[in-house]
Design a protein around this motif. Structure first.
Motif, PDB file in Angstrom:
ATOM      1  N   GLY A  76       5.325 -56.775  21.434  1.00 18.93           N
ATOM      2  CA  GLY A  76       4.096 -57.384  19.907  1.00 18.93           C
ATOM      3  C   GLY A  76       5.094 -56.424  19.175  1.00 18.93           C
ATOM      4  O   GLY A  76       6.214 -55.922  19.150  1.00 18.93           O
ATOM      5  N   SER A  77       4.945 -56.657  17.764  1.00 23.20           N
ATOM      6  CA  SER A  77       5.125 -56.781  16.295  1.00 23.20           C
ATOM      7  C   SER A  77       4.740 -55.067  16.071  1.00 23.20           C
ATOM      8  O   SER A  77       5.272 -54.056  15.342  1.00 23.20           O
ATOM      9  N   ASP A  78       4.114 -54.761  16.803  1.00 17.89           N
ATOM     10  CA  ASP A  78       3.677 -53.234  16.649  1.00 17.89           C
ATOM     11  C   ASP A  78       4.474 -52.310  16.908  1.00 17.89           C
ATOM     12  O   ASP A  78       5.461 -51.859  16.451  1.00 17.89           O
ATOM     13  N   TYR A 103      -1.783 -53.826   6.728  1.00 15.52           N
ATOM     14  CA  TYR A 103      -2.490 -53.428   7.863  1.00 15.52           C
ATOM     15  C   TYR A 103      -2.417 -52.567   7.644  1.00 15.52           C
ATOM     16  O   TYR A 103      -1.725 -51.489   7.914  1.00 15.52           O
ATOM     17  N   TYR A 106       1.039 -50.137  10.195  1.00 12.29           N
ATOM     18  CA  TYR A 106       2.416 -48.937   9.999  1.00 12.29           C
ATOM     19  C   TYR A 106       1.554 -47.387   9.795  1.00 12.29           C
ATOM     20  O   TYR A 106       2.845 -46.628   9.746  1.00 12.29           O
ATOM     21  N   THR A 148       2.556 -57.341   3.447  1.00 12.51           N
ATOM     22  CA  THR A 148       2.692 -58.464   3.986  1.00 12.51           C
ATOM     23  C   THR A 148       2.196 -59.385   3.714  1.00 12.51           C
ATOM     24  O   THR A 148       1.243 -59.282   2.641  1.00 12.51           O
ATOM     25  N   ASN A 152      -3.169 -58.638   5.174  1.00 16.30           N
ATOM     26  CA  ASN A 152      -4.984 -58.548   5.748  1.00 16.30           C
ATOM     27  C   ASN A 152      -5.332 -57.500   5.416  1.00 16.30           C
ATOM     28  O   ASN A 152      -4.002 -56.059   5.534  1.00 16.30           O
ATOM     29  N   ASP A 177       5.892 -58.701   6.789  1.00 13.97           N
ATOM     30  CA  ASP A 177       5.057 -59.057   8.184  1.00 13.97           C
ATOM     31  C   ASP A 177       4.199 -60.521   7.891  1.00 13.97           C
ATOM     32  O   ASP A 177       3.487 -60.198   6.896  1.00 13.97           O
ATOM     33  N   ALA A 179       3.135 -62.131  10.140  1.00 18.01           N
ATOM     34  CA  ALA A 179       2.164 -62.708  11.072  1.00 18.01           C
ATOM     35  C   ALA A 179       1.664 -63.864  10.860  1.00 18.01           C
ATOM     36  O   ALA A 179       1.011 -64.806  12.018  1.00 18.01           O
ATOM     37  N   TYR A 180       0.615 -64.699   9.473  1.00 17.63           N
ATOM     38  CA  TYR A 180       0.037 -65.272   9.390  1.00 17.63           C
ATOM     39  C   TYR A 180       0.496 -66.240   8.826  1.00 17.63           C
ATOM     40  O   TYR A 180      -0.019 -67.181   8.257  1.00 17.63           O
ATOM     41  N   THR A 204       4.984 -62.633  15.118  1.00  6.09           N
ATOM     42  CA  THR A 204       4.574 -62.389  16.125  1.00  6.09           C
ATOM     43  C   THR A 204       3.806 -64.252  17.138  1.00  6.09           C
ATOM     44  O   THR A 204       3.915 -65.226  16.250  1.00  6.09           O
ATOM     45  N   SER A 206       0.941 -63.539  18.563  1.00  4.30           N
ATOM     46  CA  SER A 206       0.064 -63.031  18.946  1.00  4.30           C
ATOM     47  C   SER A 206      -1.506 -64.051  18.093  1.00  4.30           C
ATOM     48  O   SER A 206      -2.131 -63.827  18.193  1.00  4.30           O
ATOM     49  N   LYS A 207      -1.199 -64.452  16.854  1.00  3.64           N
ATOM     50  CA  LYS A 207      -1.783 -65.186  16.443  1.00  3.64           C
ATOM     51  C   LYS A 207      -1.808 -66.916  16.584  1.00  3.64           C
ATOM     52  O   LYS A 207      -1.953 -67.390  17.376  1.00  3.64           O
ATOM     53  N   VAL A 216       4.147 -60.060  22.117  1.00  2.00           N
ATOM     54  CA  VAL A 216       5.520 -60.254  21.934  1.00  2.00           C
ATOM     55  C   VAL A 216       5.979 -60.610  20.018  1.00  2.00           C
ATOM     56  O   VAL A 216       5.205 -61.253  19.804  1.00  2.00           O
TER      57      VAL A 216
HETATM   58  C1  LIG Z   1      -1.668 -59.016  13.639  1.00  2.00           C
HETATM   59  C2  LIG Z   1      -0.784 -58.992  13.196  1.00  2.00           C
HETATM   60  C3  LIG Z   1       0.072 -58.643  13.940  1.00  2.00           C
HETATM   61  C4  LIG Z   1       0.750 -58.722  15.229  1.00  2.00           C
HETATM   62  O1  LIG Z   1       1.104 -57.296  15.973  1.00  2.00           O
HETATM   63  P1  LIG Z   1       1.997 -57.914  17.654  1.00  2.00           P
HETATM   64  O2  LIG Z   1       1.685 -56.442  18.180  1.00  2.00           O
HETATM   65  O3  LIG Z   1       2.599 -58.816  17.776  1.00  2.00           O
HETATM   66  O4  LIG Z   1       0.126 -58.414  17.405  1.00  2.00           O
HETATM   67  C5  LIG Z   1       1.013 -57.769  12.845  1.00  2.00           C
HETATM   68  N1  LIG Z   1       1.294 -57.440  11.381  1.00  2.00           N
HETATM   69  C6  LIG Z   1      -0.292 -57.705  11.012  1.00  2.00           C
HETATM   70  C7  LIG Z   1      -0.270 -58.080   9.570  1.00  2.00           C
HETATM   71  C8  LIG Z   1      -1.242 -58.080  12.075  1.00  2.00           C
HETATM   72  O5  LIG Z   1      -2.527 -58.953  11.344  1.00  2.00           O
END
Ligand SMILES: *Cc1c(COP(=O)(O)O)cnc(C)c1O
Length: 352
Positions: A76-78, A103, A106, A148, A152, A177, A179-180, A204, A206-207, A216
Motif C-alpha cells: 500500500g502507499s501507506d 489525508y 501522513y 495530495t 482528499n 500523492d 492516489a486519485y 496506488t 487501491s482506487k 500495492v
Molecule cells: C486512498 C488513499 C491512498 C491509498 O493508500 P493505500 O495504502 O495505497 O491503499 C493514498 N493517498 C491518499 C490521499 C488516499 O486517499
C-alpha cells in the motif's frame, strides 16, 4: 541553496547497510536452490518472493510506461509514506509539512515516528494561495512536504504549474500523492522526476485500479530516493500472491480505463443530481472518484443514510469541512439508490 538528497537523509539511514537476503545475493536462474532454508517440496508458494519485484515492475513499465528504475513498490502507499518519513526524518527532531485538510495517514505515520506536523492551510475552496508565500516561512526541521493532488477529502487537483513551483522551491522532499489522478483531467507529475530529484510521486492500486484488497502502492522517484527506499524496506514486503494478482490486473488495463471514464462521468452526473436537493448547500468540484458535499446537517443525513443501509464518510470537524459528507461514486445502481434515499429523506421532512 537547497539541501541535497543526501543532506536531507537521516545519517544513520545514509550509512547503514540493507539486509542482504539469499534472493538479493543470487538473482540468476539455477536448478537447485539450497540457499534460503525453504521447504523444497512442491507447494504453491514454497519459495520466498522476489524482493526486487522485477516482473511487476516490468509489467508496470510495459502497461503504463514508468521506467523500472524509478519504481518502488510497497504494501500500500501507506507503507511508502512510512518509509519516506523514516528515510528522511529524525525522530523527536524533524517535521513534515502537510496540507490542511488532507489525508490522515501522513500524520499517523509522523506521530508513530515522533515527527511533528507543519500545516499549510488551504482556503475555503481548498486551494493554495497562488503566491505560495508559506514557502518563505519553512522551518529547517522540515524534511518532506506531502501534497495530495487530487486532494482528499476535498477532491480538487492543483494546477501542475503550481505544483512544479513547489517542487522547485521547497527545501526538502516533495511527495505528490496522486492516489486519485486517474480520475482527473490534470497530468501526473511523473514526467518531472528527471528534472527534480526531490520529487516523489505516489500512486496506488487501491482506487482506480480496483485492488484495495491486495495492498500495492507505488513510489516514483529519482534513483537516489529509489535506492534508499529499497535499502530500508522489509525485503519481502510484497508477497508472490499479491504480485501475481497485480500482474493479472494490469492485463485488464483496458477494462480499468473504461471504468475510470464511467466513474468520472457518473461523478459529474451525481454532482448535478445532488445539487437539486434542498438539503445540499454545496457540492465541491472534484477531480477524484468522490464528492465532498456541504449539507444542512451532516450528522442527521449521515444517520438517515446509515439507517437505509448506505455508509458515507462524515468529514464534519476537519478544517473547512463543517457539515460536509464525502460520497464515493458507486455503481450506477448504487448512485441511483443514494439519490432515492436522499429524496425520501426530504419528502419525510416535508411531511413532518
Ligand atoms: C486512498 C488513499 C491512498 C491509498 O493508500 P493505500 O495504502 O495505497 O491503499 C493514498 N493517498 C491518499 C490521499 C488516499 O486517499
Amino acid at each position: 541553496m537547497k539541501r541535497t538528497i543526501i543532506e536531507l537523509m537521516r545519517t544513520n539511514v545514509a550509512q547503514m547497510q540493507g539486509y542482504k537476503s539469499a534472493r538479493h545475493e543470487y538473482q540468476g536462474s539455477a536448478q537447485v536452490f539450497l540457499d534460503a532454508n525453504e521447504n523444497p517440496f512442491d507447494w504453491p508458494y514454497n519459495r520466498y518472493p522476489d524482493p526486487h519485484h522485477f516482473r511487476l515492475k516490468r509489467d508496470l513499465w510495459k502497461t503504463i510506461g514508468w521506467e523500472m528504475g524509478k519504481i518502488t513498490l510497497g504494501n500500500g502507499s501507506d507503507e511508502l509514506i512510512d518509509l519516506l518519513i523514516r528515510a528522511f526524518c529524525v525522530p523527536g527532531k524533524d517535521s513534515i509539512r502537510v496540507l490542511n485538510p488532507s489525508y490522515g495517514m501522513y500524520e499517523v505515520s509522523a506521530a508513530l515516528n515522533e515527527i511533528s506536523i507543519v500545516p499549510t492551510d488551504l482556503n475555503e475552496d481548498f486551494e493554495l494561495e497562488p503566491d505560495l508565500s508559506f514557502l518563505n516561512n519553512c522551518l529547517p526541521s522540515e524534511k518532506i512536504f506531502f501534497v495530495t493532488s487530487p486532494n482528499n477529502p476535498s477532491g480538487n487537483a492543483f494546477h501542475p504549474a503550481l505544483l512544479e513551483k513547489i517542487v522547485k522551491q521547497y527545501d526538502g522532499i516533495v511527495v505528490v500523492d496522486e492516489a486519485y489522478i486517474d480520475f482527473s483531467s490534470r497530468d501526473s507529475m511523473y514526467h518531472l522526476i528527471d528534472t527534480y530529484d526531490n520529487l516523489v510521486v505516489l500512486r496506488t492500486f487501491s482506487k482506480a485500479f480496483a485492488s484495495a484488497g491486495i495492498r500495492v502502492g507505488i513510489a516514483l522517484s529519482s534513483p537516489l530516493i529509489t535506492n534508499v527506499l529499497h535499502k530500508i524496506k522489509p525485503p519481502y514486503n510484497l508477497s508472490t500472491l499479491v504480485m501475481d494478482e497485480a500482474i493479472q490486473v494490469l492485463q485488464k488495463y483496458d477494462r480499468i480505463k473504461t471504468q475510470i471514464h464511467l466513474l468520472s462521468a457518473d461523478r459529474d452526473q451525481l454532482a448535478l443530481d445532488l445539487q437539486t436537493l434542498k438539503n445540499v448547500e454545496k457540492v465541491f468540484p472534484s477531480d477524484a472518484n468522490f464528492l465532498l458535499v456541504r449539507v444542512k446537517n451532516a450528522q442527521s443525513m449521515y444517520d438517515y443514510l446509515r439507517k437505509n443501509g448506505i455508509i458515507v464518510r462524515n468529514r464534519n470537524g476537519q478544517f473547512h469541512c463543517d457539515e460536509c459528507l464525502r460520497f464515493t461514486v458507486g455503481t450506477p445502481v448504487e448512485n441511483k439508490r443514494l439519490m432515492e434515499v436522499l429524496r425520501n429523506m426530504e419528502t419525510a421532512e416535508n411531511s413532518n
